[in-house]
Every structure is written in C-alpha cells, then in structure tokens.
Design a protein around this motif. Sequence first.
Motif, PDB file in Angstrom:
ATOM      1  N   VAL A  70      -3.095  13.404  -4.111  1.00 37.57           N
ATOM      2  CA  VAL A  70      -3.485  13.713  -2.735  1.00 37.57           C
ATOM      3  C   VAL A  70      -3.736  12.438  -1.939  1.00 37.57           C
ATOM      4  O   VAL A  70      -3.902  12.490  -0.723  1.00 37.57           O
ATOM      5  N   GLY A  71      -3.784  11.296  -2.611  1.00 36.07           N
ATOM      6  CA  GLY A  71      -4.006  10.029  -1.930  1.00 36.07           C
ATOM      7  C   GLY A  71      -3.882   8.872  -2.895  1.00 36.07           C
ATOM      8  O   GLY A  71      -3.834   9.060  -4.117  1.00 36.07           O
ATOM      9  N   VAL A  72      -3.842   7.673  -2.320  1.00 37.01           N
ATOM     10  CA  VAL A  72      -3.688   6.441  -3.098  1.00 37.01           C
ATOM     11  C   VAL A  72      -4.648   5.387  -2.572  1.00 37.01           C
ATOM     12  O   VAL A  72      -4.767   5.189  -1.364  1.00 37.01           O
ATOM     13  N   VAL A  73      -5.317   4.723  -3.500  1.00 37.69           N
ATOM     14  CA  VAL A  73      -6.033   3.478  -3.216  1.00 37.69           C
ATOM     15  C   VAL A  73      -5.178   2.387  -3.835  1.00 37.69           C
ATOM     16  O   VAL A  73      -4.841   2.471  -5.017  1.00 37.69           O
ATOM     17  N   ILE A  74      -4.812   1.386  -3.040  1.00 38.22           N
ATOM     18  CA  ILE A  74      -3.993   0.307  -3.576  1.00 38.22           C
ATOM     19  C   ILE A  74      -4.587  -1.047  -3.233  1.00 38.22           C
ATOM     20  O   ILE A  74      -4.929  -1.314  -2.078  1.00 38.22           O
ATOM     21  N   ASN A  75      -4.771  -1.853  -4.271  1.00 36.08           N
ATOM     22  CA  ASN A  75      -5.046  -3.267  -4.093  1.00 36.08           C
ATOM     23  C   ASN A  75      -3.740  -3.958  -4.466  1.00 36.08           C
ATOM     24  O   ASN A  75      -3.436  -4.119  -5.646  1.00 36.08           O
ATOM     25  N   PRO A  76      -2.948  -4.321  -3.460  1.00 35.05           N
ATOM     26  CA  PRO A  76      -1.633  -4.873  -3.749  1.00 35.05           C
ATOM     27  C   PRO A  76      -1.667  -6.329  -4.181  1.00 35.05           C
ATOM     28  O   PRO A  76      -0.617  -6.889  -4.503  1.00 35.05           O
ATOM     29  N   GLY A  77      -2.867  -6.935  -4.205  1.00 36.36           N
ATOM     30  CA  GLY A  77      -2.945  -8.347  -4.532  1.00 36.36           C
ATOM     31  C   GLY A  77      -2.090  -9.134  -3.563  1.00 36.36           C
ATOM     32  O   GLY A  77      -1.970  -8.788  -2.387  1.00 36.36           O
ATOM     33  N   ALA A  78      -1.444 -10.177  -4.055  1.00 39.70           N
ATOM     34  CA  ALA A  78      -0.628 -11.036  -3.201  1.00 39.70           C
ATOM     35  C   ALA A  78       0.539 -10.294  -2.562  1.00 39.70           C
ATOM     36  O   ALA A  78       1.012 -10.696  -1.494  1.00 39.70           O
ATOM     37  N   TYR A  79       0.996  -9.189  -3.171  1.00 36.82           N
ATOM     38  CA  TYR A  79       2.079  -8.421  -2.558  1.00 36.82           C
ATOM     39  C   TYR A  79       1.673  -7.855  -1.196  1.00 36.82           C
ATOM     40  O   TYR A  79       2.522  -7.534  -0.376  1.00 36.82           O
ATOM     41  N   GLY A  80       0.389  -7.738  -0.970  1.00 38.17           N
ATOM     42  CA  GLY A  80      -0.077  -7.257   0.332  1.00 38.17           C
ATOM     43  C   GLY A  80       0.380  -8.139   1.477  1.00 38.17           C
ATOM     44  O   GLY A  80       0.550  -7.671   2.603  1.00 38.17           O
ATOM     45  N   HIS A  81       0.600  -9.410   1.187  1.00 36.49           N
ATOM     46  CA  HIS A  81       0.973 -10.368   2.232  1.00 36.49           C
ATOM     47  C   HIS A  81       2.480 -10.580   2.321  1.00 36.49           C
ATOM     48  O   HIS A  81       2.946 -11.258   3.241  1.00 36.49           O
ATOM     49  N   THR A  82       3.237 -10.019   1.371  1.00 34.88           N
ATOM     50  CA  THR A  82       4.664 -10.339   1.300  1.00 34.88           C
ATOM     51  C   THR A  82       5.593  -9.149   1.157  1.00 34.88           C
ATOM     52  O   THR A  82       6.786  -9.299   1.381  1.00 34.88           O
ATOM     53  N   SER A  83       5.096  -7.996   0.757  1.00 39.42           N
ATOM     54  CA  SER A  83       5.991  -6.942   0.286  1.00 39.42           C
ATOM     55  C   SER A  83       6.371  -5.920   1.355  1.00 39.42           C
ATOM     56  O   SER A  83       5.627  -4.972   1.645  1.00 39.42           O
ATOM     57  N   ILE A  84       7.567  -6.090   1.861  1.00 40.31           N
ATOM     58  CA  ILE A  84       8.137  -5.074   2.742  1.00 40.31           C
ATOM     59  C   ILE A  84       8.474  -3.836   1.911  1.00 40.31           C
ATOM     60  O   ILE A  84       8.388  -2.710   2.402  1.00 40.31           O
ATOM     61  N   ALA A  85       8.811  -4.032   0.640  1.00 37.39           N
ATOM     62  CA  ALA A  85       9.129  -2.898  -0.238  1.00 37.39           C
ATOM     63  C   ALA A  85       7.928  -1.967  -0.388  1.00 37.39           C
ATOM     64  O   ALA A  85       8.084  -0.729  -0.331  1.00 37.39           O
TER      65      ALA A  85
END
Length: 145
Positions: A70-85
């Motif tokens: 029903v939902g997602v919590v995401i800590n994308p780490g460094a991907y948060g700053h780079t990941s268009i995917a």
Amino acid sequence: MSKTIFVLNGPNLNMLGKREPGIYGGKTLKDIESECVTAGRELGFEIECFQSNHEGVLVDRLHEADDRAVGVVINPGAYGHTSIALHDAIRAISVPVIEVHISNIHAREEFRHKSMIAPAAKGMICGLGPGGYLLALRALRDITN
C-alpha cells in the motif's frame, strides 16, 4: 490488497553503524528495520524490509510494490541524487512513496542538495536520523487510510 509497506534501502546503508557514525549515528540497518517492523505492527501494517546496493534491483522492488504493497518508504542513499531510473519507477507505480534520508542532505555537500526522487515521491523526510523512517510510516498510515 494487503496492508504491507515496503521499506527499501539503497547503497551503503548495509554499512550503518560502521559508516561515518558522526553523520549517520550508531544504529545498524538491522536496528532500524526492527524498529520499522515494530512500529508497522502498531500502525496495522506488515513491513517488508529490503536493502540493495544495485539500482536495478531497487527498481524491481518498486515495481513489485505496485502489486503487493500500500506504500513504500525508501532511503535511496546516493541514488537519491542521481537516479532517474528510481524517479521513473516511482512515477510508474500507483502507491505512495516517502523518501527518507538519515542526514540533512541540505546541510551537506552541494551535490547532495538535489533529490531526483523528491519530485516523484509523495514527500521527503531528511535530517531526523533513523526516526525519519518511523515518521514516514505514520505518514503512509495517514495517506492510505
């Protein structure tokens, strides 16, 4: 639909407790996951935790969330700053996603100030330490009820 929330963690978060404790604190990822499971149970959710150092694997888990959570919590780490995917994967699914960062990304190096995830996410919590995960779970409870 199940009352499951995915808690996803990106690269290097498996090193919490060892990696730069002055920035990230002393809790391990297992500690944070345990707290999320306990808080989730209190909020009426089953929590599924997952960590990967690989971007595509996180994209796959986001796609899976669309059918199983029903939902997602995401800590994308460094991907948060780079990941268009990851950005595109979040936009492709219908469940709300909350981005979490343990540190205050806006008080750190300039390259960390921009999040590629934030424009696609329902919200972002940063700088509140591991407690940010619990705030995100509460936010998802409010959003999904």
